[in-house]
Design a protein around this motif. Structure first.
Motif, short mmCIF file in Angstrom:
data_model
loop_
_atom_site.label_atom_id
_atom_site.label_comp_id
_atom_site.label_asym_id
_atom_site.label_seq_id
_atom_site.Cartn_x
_atom_site.Cartn_y
_atom_site.Cartn_z
N GLY A 218 47.74 50.80 -88.93
CA GLY A 218 47.72 52.25 -88.85
C GLY A 218 48.46 52.90 -90.01
O GLY A 218 48.02 53.91 -90.56
N GLY A 219 49.59 52.32 -90.39
CA GLY A 219 50.32 52.83 -91.54
C GLY A 219 49.52 52.71 -92.82
O GLY A 219 49.52 53.63 -93.65
N LEU A 220 48.79 51.61 -92.97
CA LEU A 220 47.95 51.43 -94.16
C LEU A 220 46.82 52.45 -94.18
O LEU A 220 46.47 53.00 -95.23
CB LEU A 220 47.41 50.01 -94.18
CG LEU A 220 46.70 49.55 -95.46
CD1 LEU A 220 47.62 49.69 -96.67
CD2 LEU A 220 46.22 48.11 -95.32
N LEU A 221 46.23 52.71 -93.00
CA LEU A 221 45.17 53.72 -92.93
C LEU A 221 45.71 55.11 -93.25
O LEU A 221 45.09 55.87 -94.00
CB LEU A 221 44.54 53.72 -91.53
CG LEU A 221 43.51 54.82 -91.26
CD1 LEU A 221 42.33 54.70 -92.21
CD2 LEU A 221 43.04 54.78 -89.81
N ALA A 222 46.89 55.44 -92.70
CA ALA A 222 47.48 56.76 -93.00
C ALA A 222 47.75 56.91 -94.48
O ALA A 222 47.52 57.97 -95.07
CB ALA A 222 48.76 56.94 -92.18
N TRP A 223 48.25 55.85 -95.11
CA TRP A 223 48.49 55.91 -96.56
C TRP A 223 47.18 56.10 -97.31
O TRP A 223 47.11 56.87 -98.28
CB TRP A 223 49.20 54.65 -97.03
CG TRP A 223 49.41 54.63 -98.51
CD1 TRP A 223 48.59 54.06 -99.45
CD2 TRP A 223 50.48 55.23 -99.25
NE1 TRP A 223 49.10 54.25 -100.71
CE2 TRP A 223 50.25 54.97 -100.62
CE3 TRP A 223 51.61 55.95 -98.88
CZ2 TRP A 223 51.10 55.41 -101.61
CZ3 TRP A 223 52.46 56.40 -99.87
CH2 TRP A 223 52.21 56.13 -101.22
N SER A 224 46.13 55.40 -96.88
CA SER A 224 44.84 55.53 -97.56
C SER A 224 44.27 56.94 -97.42
O SER A 224 43.50 57.38 -98.27
CB SER A 224 43.84 54.52 -96.99
OG SER A 224 43.43 54.87 -95.68
N ARG A 225 44.66 57.65 -96.34
CA ARG A 225 44.21 59.03 -96.14
C ARG A 225 45.21 60.04 -96.71
O ARG A 225 45.17 61.21 -96.36
CB ARG A 225 43.98 59.28 -94.66
CG ARG A 225 42.88 58.40 -94.06
CD ARG A 225 41.57 58.56 -94.80
NE ARG A 225 40.58 57.58 -94.41
CZ ARG A 225 39.69 57.76 -93.43
NH1 ARG A 225 39.71 58.86 -92.72
NH2 ARG A 225 38.81 56.81 -93.17
N ARG A 226 46.11 59.56 -97.55
CA ARG A 226 47.07 60.41 -98.27
C ARG A 226 47.97 61.19 -97.31
O ARG A 226 48.22 62.38 -97.49
CB ARG A 226 46.34 61.35 -99.23
CG ARG A 226 45.47 60.59 -100.21
CD ARG A 226 44.69 61.49 -101.13
NE ARG A 226 43.82 60.68 -101.99
CZ ARG A 226 43.87 60.65 -103.31
NH1 ARG A 226 44.77 61.38 -103.95
NH2 ARG A 226 43.05 59.89 -104.00
N ALA A 227 48.45 60.48 -96.28
CA ALA A 227 49.41 61.05 -95.35
C ALA A 227 50.67 60.18 -95.38
O ALA A 227 50.89 59.36 -94.49
CB ALA A 227 48.81 61.10 -93.95
N PRO A 228 51.50 60.33 -96.41
CA PRO A 228 52.64 59.41 -96.59
C PRO A 228 53.66 59.48 -95.47
O PRO A 228 54.24 58.46 -95.10
CB PRO A 228 53.25 59.84 -97.93
CG PRO A 228 52.76 61.23 -98.15
CD PRO A 228 51.41 61.30 -97.51
#
Length: 629
Positions: A218-228
């Motif tokens: 989930g953290g990797l997906l959030a990063w990929s969606r530019r939500a640091p």
């Protein structure tokens, strides 16, 4: 082709063989990708890729539940059944060992050996499970007397297992969904490696690791969606479940330093740190104090403070050396020796079993194997950098001499003195540090900035191989990262087979130990299986490194297309980068971001600048110039 000129922005199709044949064949079972001239309707069907992937996870989860179902009944945990049936599960074993069956609350009544969110998950499931019936004695009449016959099934343990299995199925579905979305719409099927992995079947219900995997995905997906910030929160929750997601922050640091994305990195790190502190601090204040026998000998800091007691003394430790329950996890990991599946355990056994003296059988075998590996690595390096031939040969020779001379001394020391835990901690820490520095240098100096999953995969592999503990279920940490870093089936399945072989030999060796050698297999078989698994992991990591150094071999970035600098494209063919080419789908702000420092000359994608990759006159898409690979 005579009379036809290729557009500068047109990609070059190298060969259909570059597509993964296993993935291509498997996708045909569910319709496969549309053809070049296929008419695709606007309305999508119900059977979307995500739903198919969810169905795959459900199948894997049901198989995993079925594979371990005989251990659901604690009455079967006799005569090595949990090993012969390969159904051992910490979920069943720790339900009683951690005091959950007696209504104890983790950290308050018992110092559980796991990080906070696993303890919270245990307690969450233990509450409804405790409402079920415990074991009950059943009697029979024999010669007019009432004689004990057997106990009924402990439904509390069974319900705890069932509810945990249901929870893990949901969590695994979330993890696969996050992996698929992070892979991007073009490569969503790469998540099938995760959903159909044999080790997911074998280890989904071995321990609580899938929760950490889901938070990390989930953290990797959030990063990929530019939500640091969200990425940091989820990674922080993963750290509170298992510590390995902390490596994600390290990988992000390597890549963000090279791309100059320090603001996003800072937001992610701060969010992760705040998340960890928000959970840890209140739990530390309310946790009890326990002695070495896990008996509670002191109240919490919070309760002592409200009673007007000496709460300050508890900050440094409880009465008679008692420790806060939160410290149990760290104490256990610092005080434990080399675990079964670790390289340190295998080296200790090897030194005790065989004489490591110079020119002995063991020394000659290790010398020969080292020579083969170093020759292969040197040949690959010379192929990549012919101008460094002398330096590579000298480095390989120095490495071989070092190992041939130093290894007997190390093994002889292990044979004579064993491996003290303090020394083991120093060795494993130093090995991990060296590996992390090497990965950092690779990230910094690679001709093109690596993709985020590639760096994370290498970091987690380095952690597992250098750590003194490599429990079998840890392998599922790598599943989403392997699917994103190198989505190819053949080597992936070979690795999965090796993991299954490790599990089988592990349990068969446990039987050998418990039966004093009457049944099962000798330790050599198990250590050999671990060594084979580690070798395959190193090979898999080596291919990832190769694709970092040669981006045109990375199937995610090329998708079957040739990039400038690809040696298979004729010089002067007018082929340049595809403006719609994939760079780093999971990279978020790193995707198509230019390099601002470090490495070779800054690489800028055509999509970002409208120019050929690497800028005007660039000789290759990876920014290596005429000398790049």
């Amino acid at each position: 082709m005579t009379g036809m000129a290729m557009s500068p922005a047109s990609p070059v199709r190298v060969s259909p063989a570059r597509e993964d044949p296993v993935v291509a064949g498997a996708s045909q079972l569910i319709g496969g990708p549309p053809g070049e001239h296929a008419a695709v309707p606007d309305r999508r069907g119900w059977l979307t890729p995500l739903r198919v992937l969810m169905a795959m996870v459900i199948v894997a989860g049901v198989l995993g539940y079925t594979q371990k179902i005989s251990c659901r009944d604690t009455r079967n945990w006799t005569h090595e059944h949990q090993y012969t049936a390969l159904c051992y599960s910490d979920i069943v074993a720790l339900y009683s060992q951690e005091g959950l069956v007696d209504g104890k609350i983790p950290y308050l009544d018992y110092p559980t050996e796991y990080p906070p969110l696993i303890g919270a998950t245990m307690q969450l499931v233990a509450w409804p499970a405790g409402l079920a019936n415990g074991p009950r004695a059943v009697y029979r009449e024999e010669n007019g007397e009432r004689v004990f016959d057997h106990y009924t099934m402990d439904m509390r343990s069974a319900v705890f297992y069932d509810l945990t299995a249901l929870l893990f199925l949901i969590v695994a579905s979330v993890a696969v969904c996050c992996t698929a979305l992070a892979a991007g719409s073009r490569r969503i099927w790469d998540a099938a490696l995760f959903a159909l992995a044999p080790t997911l079947v074998l280890h989904l219900l071995t321990n609580w690791d899938i929760i950490a995997v889901a938070f990390a995905a989930g953290g990797l997906l959030a990063w990929s969606r530019r939500a640091p910030k969200l990425a940091g929160m989820l990674i922080g929750l993963g750290i509170l479940t298992k510590l390995y997601p902390a490596l994600f922050l390290l990988g992000l640091a390597f890549l963000c330093l090279r791309a100059g994305r320090l603001r996003e990195l800072a937001r992610t790190v701060c969010a992760a740190a705040v998340t960890v502190l928000v959970v840890i601090v209140p739990l530390w204040l309310t946790a009890g104090y326990f002695n070495a026998e896990n008996a509670r000998v002191g109240d919490s800091i919070w309760s002592t403070f409200w009673r007007g007691g000496d709460w300050i003394r508890l900050v440094g430790g409880g009465p008679d050396g008692a420790r806060n329950a939160i410290a149990r996890f760290f104490d256990l990991n610092s005080d434990r020796g080399a675990d079964w599946d670790s390289l340190a355990f295998g080296a200790t056994w090897l030194a005790g079993r065989y004489d490591p003296a110079w020119f002995g059988a063991l020394h000659l075998v290790v010398s020969a194997l080292t020579a083969v590996v170093l020759v292969a690595v040197a040949a690959a390096a010379i192929h990549h950098r012919p101008d460094a031939r002398r330096l590579v040969i000298a480095a390989a020779a120095a490495g071989w001499v070092t190992i041939v001379v130093a290894l007997p001394m190390i093994l002889q020391g292990l044979r004579n003195n064993g491996l003290p835990i303090s020394t083991l901690n120093i060795i494993t820490g130093a090995a991990l540090l060296v590996s992390v520095v090497a990965i950092g240098l690779l990230t910094w100096l690679a001709p093109r900035r690596p993709r985020l999953p590639q760096v994370l995969f290498l970091l987690v592999v380095a952690f597992l191989l250098t750590n003194k503990v490599f429990s079998p279920q840890y392998t599922i940490w790598l599943l989403p990262l392997a699917a994103l870093a190198r989505p190819r089936w053949r080597l992936f399945l070979l690795w999965q087979v090796c993991e299954a072989w490790v599990l089988f030999t592990r349990f068969m060796h446990f039987i050998y130990n418990d039966t004093q050698g009457r049944h099962g297999i000798d330790r050599g078989w198990f250590v050999g299986a671990v060594a084979l698994r580690d070798l395959v992991l190193l090979v898999l990591a080596g291919f990832v490194v190769r694709e970092i150094l040669h981006p045109h071999t990375d199937i995610v970035r090329t998708g079957g297309m040739a990039y400038p600098g690809d040696p298979r494209v004729a010089v002067g063919s007018a082929a340049v980068g595809d403006p719609d080419a994939v760079d780093d789908p999971a990279g978020g702000v790193l995707d198509h971001a230019p390099d601002v420092r470090g490495g070779r000359p800054a690489w800028v994608t055509a999509a970002a600048t409208g120019e050929p990759a690497g800028g005007p006159g660039a000789g290759s898409a990876d920014g290596a110039g005429s000398g790049g690979a």
